[in-house]
Design an enzyme around this catalytic site. Structure first.
Site, PDB file in Angstrom:
ATOM      1  N   GLY A  28       0.767  -1.207   0.010  1.00  0.00           N
ATOM      2  CA  GLY A  28      -0.110  -0.052   0.241  1.00  0.00           C
ATOM      3  C   GLY A  28       0.946   1.242   0.065  1.00  0.00           C
ATOM      4  O   GLY A  28       2.049   1.206   0.458  1.00  0.00           O
ATOM      5  N   ASN A  29       0.437   2.357  -0.552  1.00  0.00           N
ATOM      6  CA  ASN A  29       1.067   3.704  -0.603  1.00  0.00           C
ATOM      7  C   ASN A  29       0.008   4.754  -0.718  1.00  0.00           C
ATOM      8  O   ASN A  29      -0.791   4.562  -1.693  1.00  0.00           O
ATOM      9  CB  ASN A  29       2.147   3.716  -1.678  1.00  0.00           C
ATOM     10  CG  ASN A  29       1.774   3.002  -2.827  1.00  0.00           C
ATOM     11  OD1 ASN A  29       0.921   3.457  -3.472  1.00  0.00           O
ATOM     12  ND2 ASN A  29       2.264   1.843  -3.343  1.00  0.00           N
ATOM     13  N   SER A  45       9.805   2.936  -1.306  1.00  0.00           N
ATOM     14  CA  SER A  45       9.586   1.488  -1.626  1.00  0.00           C
ATOM     15  C   SER A  45       9.801   0.545  -0.563  1.00  0.00           C
ATOM     16  O   SER A  45      10.928   0.439  -0.414  1.00  0.00           O
ATOM     17  CB  SER A  45      10.196   1.157  -3.146  1.00  0.00           C
ATOM     18  OG  SER A  45       9.873   0.155  -3.402  1.00  0.00           O
ATOM     19  N   GLY A  46       8.906  -0.419  -0.524  1.00  0.00           N
ATOM     20  CA  GLY A  46       9.161  -1.638   0.352  1.00  0.00           C
ATOM     21  C   GLY A  46       9.872  -1.654   1.867  1.00  0.00           C
ATOM     22  O   GLY A  46      10.628  -2.400   2.128  1.00  0.00           O
ATOM     23  N   SER A  74       8.092   4.837  -3.880  1.00  0.00           N
ATOM     24  CA  SER A  74       7.269   3.480  -4.263  1.00  0.00           C
ATOM     25  C   SER A  74       7.485   3.115  -5.718  1.00  0.00           C
ATOM     26  O   SER A  74       7.341   4.130  -6.554  1.00  0.00           O
ATOM     27  CB  SER A  74       5.845   3.822  -3.691  1.00  0.00           C
ATOM     28  OG  SER A  74       4.980   2.814  -4.472  1.00  0.00           O
ATOM     29  N   SER A  75       7.510   2.127  -5.873  1.00  0.00           N
ATOM     30  CA  SER A  75       7.729   1.290  -7.302  1.00  0.00           C
ATOM     31  C   SER A  75       6.344   2.095  -8.224  1.00  0.00           C
ATOM     32  O   SER A  75       6.248   2.027  -9.291  1.00  0.00           O
ATOM     33  CB  SER A  75       7.808   0.152  -7.527  1.00  0.00           C
ATOM     34  OG  SER A  75       6.725  -0.493  -6.910  1.00  0.00           O
ATOM     35  N   ASP A  76       5.264   2.241  -7.533  1.00  0.00           N
ATOM     36  CA  ASP A  76       3.902   2.592  -8.191  1.00  0.00           C
ATOM     37  C   ASP A  76       3.735   4.225  -8.310  1.00  0.00           C
ATOM     38  O   ASP A  76       2.826   4.652  -8.642  1.00  0.00           O
ATOM     39  CB  ASP A  76       2.743   2.330  -7.111  1.00  0.00           C
ATOM     40  CG  ASP A  76       2.586   0.731  -7.044  1.00  0.00           C
ATOM     41  OD1 ASP A  76       2.750   0.219  -8.037  1.00  0.00           O
ATOM     42  OD2 ASP A  76       2.331   0.233  -5.803  1.00  0.00           O
ATOM     43  N   HIS A  95      -3.127   3.698  -2.945  1.00  0.00           N
ATOM     44  CA  HIS A  95      -3.179   2.407  -3.619  1.00  0.00           C
ATOM     45  C   HIS A  95      -2.992   1.371  -2.484  1.00  0.00           C
ATOM     46  O   HIS A  95      -2.068   1.683  -1.709  1.00  0.00           O
ATOM     47  CB  HIS A  95      -2.095   2.283  -4.699  1.00  0.00           C
ATOM     48  CG  HIS A  95      -1.929   0.763  -5.403  1.00  0.00           C
ATOM     49  ND1 HIS A  95      -3.027   0.254  -5.631  1.00  0.00           N
ATOM     50  CD2 HIS A  95      -0.744   0.144  -5.414  1.00  0.00           C
ATOM     51  CE1 HIS A  95      -2.803  -0.967  -6.279  1.00  0.00           C
ATOM     52  NE2 HIS A  95      -1.373  -1.103  -5.980  1.00  0.00           N
ATOM     53  N   HIS A  97      -3.891  -3.188  -1.652  1.00  0.00           N
ATOM     54  CA  HIS A  97      -4.450  -4.365  -2.195  1.00  0.00           C
ATOM     55  C   HIS A  97      -5.521  -4.803  -1.225  1.00  0.00           C
ATOM     56  O   HIS A  97      -5.500  -6.096  -0.684  1.00  0.00           O
ATOM     57  CB  HIS A  97      -3.375  -5.443  -2.188  1.00  0.00           C
ATOM     58  CG  HIS A  97      -2.649  -5.225  -3.288  1.00  0.00           C
ATOM     59  ND1 HIS A  97      -2.052  -6.220  -4.208  1.00  0.00           N
ATOM     60  CD2 HIS A  97      -1.851  -4.157  -3.854  1.00  0.00           C
ATOM     61  CE1 HIS A  97      -1.224  -5.576  -5.365  1.00  0.00           C
ATOM     62  NE2 HIS A  97      -1.135  -4.494  -5.076  1.00  0.00           N
ATOM     63  N   ASP A 120     -22.628   7.568  -0.748  1.00  0.00           N
ATOM     64  CA  ASP A 120     -22.112   8.749   0.114  1.00  0.00           C
ATOM     65  C   ASP A 120     -20.821   8.929  -0.457  1.00  0.00           C
ATOM     66  O   ASP A 120     -20.300  10.670  -0.155  1.00  0.00           O
ATOM     67  CB  ASP A 120     -22.045   8.539   1.642  1.00  0.00           C
ATOM     68  CG  ASP A 120     -23.188   8.574   2.289  1.00  0.00           C
ATOM     69  OD1 ASP A 120     -24.313   9.257   1.832  1.00  0.00           O
ATOM     70  OD2 ASP A 120     -23.617   8.017   3.138  1.00  0.00           O
ATOM     71  N   HIS A 171      -5.650  -6.645 -10.609  1.00  0.00           N
ATOM     72  CA  HIS A 171      -4.615  -5.863  -9.737  1.00  0.00           C
ATOM     73  C   HIS A 171      -5.235  -5.341  -8.541  1.00  0.00           C
ATOM     74  O   HIS A 171      -5.116  -6.297  -7.524  1.00  0.00           O
ATOM     75  CB  HIS A 171      -3.857  -4.702 -10.513  1.00  0.00           C
ATOM     76  CG  HIS A 171      -2.808  -4.162  -9.918  1.00  0.00           C
ATOM     77  ND1 HIS A 171      -1.756  -3.611 -10.439  1.00  0.00           N
ATOM     78  CD2 HIS A 171      -2.496  -4.046  -8.519  1.00  0.00           C
ATOM     79  CE1 HIS A 171      -0.947  -2.989  -9.409  1.00  0.00           C
ATOM     80  NE2 HIS A 171      -1.386  -3.409  -8.380  1.00  0.00           N
ATOM     81  N   TYR A 229     -23.776  18.030   5.405  1.00  0.00           N
ATOM     82  CA  TYR A 229     -23.345  17.097   6.157  1.00  0.00           C
ATOM     83  C   TYR A 229     -22.022  17.530   6.875  1.00  0.00           C
ATOM     84  O   TYR A 229     -21.189  18.031   6.087  1.00  0.00           O
ATOM     85  CB  TYR A 229     -23.375  15.793   5.437  1.00  0.00           C
ATOM     86  CG  TYR A 229     -22.410  14.687   6.279  1.00  0.00           C
ATOM     87  CD1 TYR A 229     -23.492  13.418   6.904  1.00  0.00           C
ATOM     88  CD2 TYR A 229     -21.179  14.376   6.464  1.00  0.00           C
ATOM     89  CE1 TYR A 229     -23.077  12.472   7.428  1.00  0.00           C
ATOM     90  CE2 TYR A 229     -20.733  13.475   7.101  1.00  0.00           C
ATOM     91  CZ  TYR A 229     -21.542  12.425   7.698  1.00  0.00           C
ATOM     92  OH  TYR A 229     -21.033  11.361   8.430  1.00  0.00           O
TER      93      TYR A 229
END
Lengths: 235, 235, 235, 235
Positions: A28-29, A45-46, A74-76, A95, A97, A120, A171, A229
């Site tokens: 996640g990132n 990253s990692g 991050s590699s993303d 991002h 998973h 919502d 993915h 709201y």
């Protein structure tokens, strides 16, 4: 917002997605943007979450993609960069998973709006991208992932905050928002909505979408000029 | 009970529903009533749970709906108010988007009583409301939500504590009780029962309801003049 | 073991079943037996777990069922008593409404042995009782619950520790063991096994039971004269 | 690495698999290898996790299987030993009864690669072993369990790190890695992937595997000479 404040906000966001159960291992990132300074700040990253401090967040040049400092982003990062470049409304990207959203992404099914929890946050179904081609996978894969997301988002219109999330086929989920905090909220909402929709189908396989009037009502009471709201709303 | 004590009880209830896993983000609110003082106390709208103190709970006039103080009450306040006005037995209301109960609400299926866990809290299936019409959604939506719940509850008889919960179609669960603490218990029980019923159907798609004699036995050993469960029971 | 030690062990057991996620609200109780002293120690009825101390555990006379002290024992005490009286091997009983085991009980399906996790604790399927009759429900219901469990257990032979659990139809699981600690382990194992079996059927609806040789191997390496698992084993 | 450091790493690994929710009761064990010293270090058998210290980890001779010290090694030690002896790439092994992986093992279905979460860790489906024969179960059962795993792994080629996990039919998952830490990561990933694949099938019963190009891309960006994920990557 100073770079130091943005790094703290992004660091905090990366912790919240772990605490909310969206992240297994380092999958996640979260990133945040300062358009004035031309910078995107993202998790390295990692690296294990427990070992991160706000100063470890990596600043990336919004235009060139170059980064400062000893840690690799991050590699993303190319995916985040592309989304932020394409859509001026986006101030943060997340991002993960997260398990139930991944299941929908793997099954290549968009998540229908079955109720007000969905409405919502998302003003329509959460879409799935097309698959990447072999060429796209081999060359600049993470950038191309951003491209197919942007391509799919544009099919719903120019405002990326209308449905601030998409599932990359095979993915997993990307979510975004006007700030990194809102991007985190949308990632959390997406996983909740993905779980509820799975169970809804178990109870009614042919369940139709929520009535459009009710969908509009819920989205618009939280977003836009007539929102009433929360404590900051005008309505 | 003083207003200060009621605010503390309502604040505590809003924390318990979070700790019990019923609330994602800020999707939940609990209220308590002091009929003598003519006041309903409820969570403020859209504030993060961690930032709340007992003093932040908002007191709303039971008759006029006006509130005191700087914080705006939950946007769902008109729903709470309507239930409390319609049913004199109700001393507290809890609304959440707890995941399994929402799935039943989205599928528009009532939760059958498949076992004694259900029977201990609900003296019949947990019903689903009809859908709101377009007119009801556009005009005084949150009030109308209370109206369709009350309408559905009355179909089961005058005593709202017989089945102290309902699912709003396409939305989610509301639960209530003689006090805000009991409303919380019923919200927790509802989510547990919703999860168990889903799995029961996976194991036996045509599962019938619990034997009526056993249903009565379990409900009545906990509720009413012959109760013998707990330390305060007469039986 | 002194009465004070037994009360502490039973108190501890009642905490472990909460920490293990088997208990919602106050839906669970554990008991332990001292046959020499002729006493069964059990949780008091309907008291919140956080408020309990070891001294609050209630001692019940094994023969008469009378209890000492100000707190009333769990309303399920007659069920515990009957099991303990019927089976001399039992030193502790645990009752919960753990979610997945309840689903099997509500569906009135026994849990087949699909794997070694099951085989390690239960030397056969976990059975379901018959339904109680109207007469049994109306008169001495909790005692009759013990009767139908004992009746079902005896169909598998005289040794209640061979399969140390049963599902009461439309109600939920009871587990037991040579001590209250072992009863807790079996209750935890039962819930895990119930969850795994549900998912196994989702993957293979017609899944057959584990090979008998393997079932025996796993049960017997942990139990009986040839056991070689753990630090106290002889093998 | 000194024996003391290895014992600490193995102790830590045994804690992480508990904290990650992979272990119920004492159903899990992790081991690490020092090939230079000819030793495998593993958790003792049947001891509660809370009571363990690094010094309690048991050192076993890699060749003879003899152990030092007062505590008996895990009853699954022969399985670990066989895997480590057969595959020189393996530096650590983890065995659990994690719930979703067990469901696939009980259903005797391999876990297909449905997405990049899977591809990041496993370069192919996670295979299921054949069932053990009656003779294999009766004689040196735990050793034979290692034999059927190794047999199945070899069908995929000589490199055990390509798909660093397998499901033992009717039993559950074993995972491994170049170090005990990587073995833990693979065990965690396996359980996540097993859960996602179950839900994917609920959404699309005939879901096909991930595109091979994408599968390769994800596995190879994390593993091997061209890896560019994490801080130590060359790419």
């Amino acid at each position: 917002m100073s770079l130091s404040d943005l790094k703290r906000a992004v660091w905090q966001a990366n912790r919240v997605i772990v605490d909310a159960g969206l992240v297994v291992l380092t999958w996640g990132n979260a990133s945040g943007v300062d358009r004035g300074a031309g910078v995107l700040v993202i998790k390295p990253s990692g690296v294990a979450y427990d070992d991160l401090s706000p100063d470890d967040m990596v600043a990336v040049d919004l235009e060139t993609g170059d980064h400062e400092g000893p840690l690799r982003p991050s590699s993303d990062t190319p995916t985040h960069l592309h989304l932020v470049r394409e859509f001026p409304q986006i101030g943060g990207v997340v991002h993960t998973h997260s398990a139930k959203a991944v299941a929908w992404a793997q099954a290549e099914r968009e998540i229908p709006c079955f109720g007000t929890t969905h409405a919502d946050h998302f003003h329509g179904p959460v879409p799935v991208t097309r698959r990447l081609t072999g060429v796209e996978i081999r060359d600049a894969y993470e950038h191309r992932t951003g491209v197919v997301i942007a391509e799919r988002v544009r099919q719903g219109g120019p405002d990326a905050l209308k449905v601030p999330a998409a599932l990359v086929a095979g993915h997993g989920p990307f979510a975004w928002g006007a700030t990194v905090e809102k991007a985190v909220d949308n990632a959390v909402a997406l996983e909740a909505v993905a779980a509820m929709a799975l169970d809804t189908l178990a109870l009614r396989a042919d369940c139709g979408p929520l009535d459009r009037t009710l969908h509009d009502k819920h989205f618009l009471r939280k977003h836009g000029p007539g929102a009433y709201y929360g404590q900051d709303a005008d309505g």
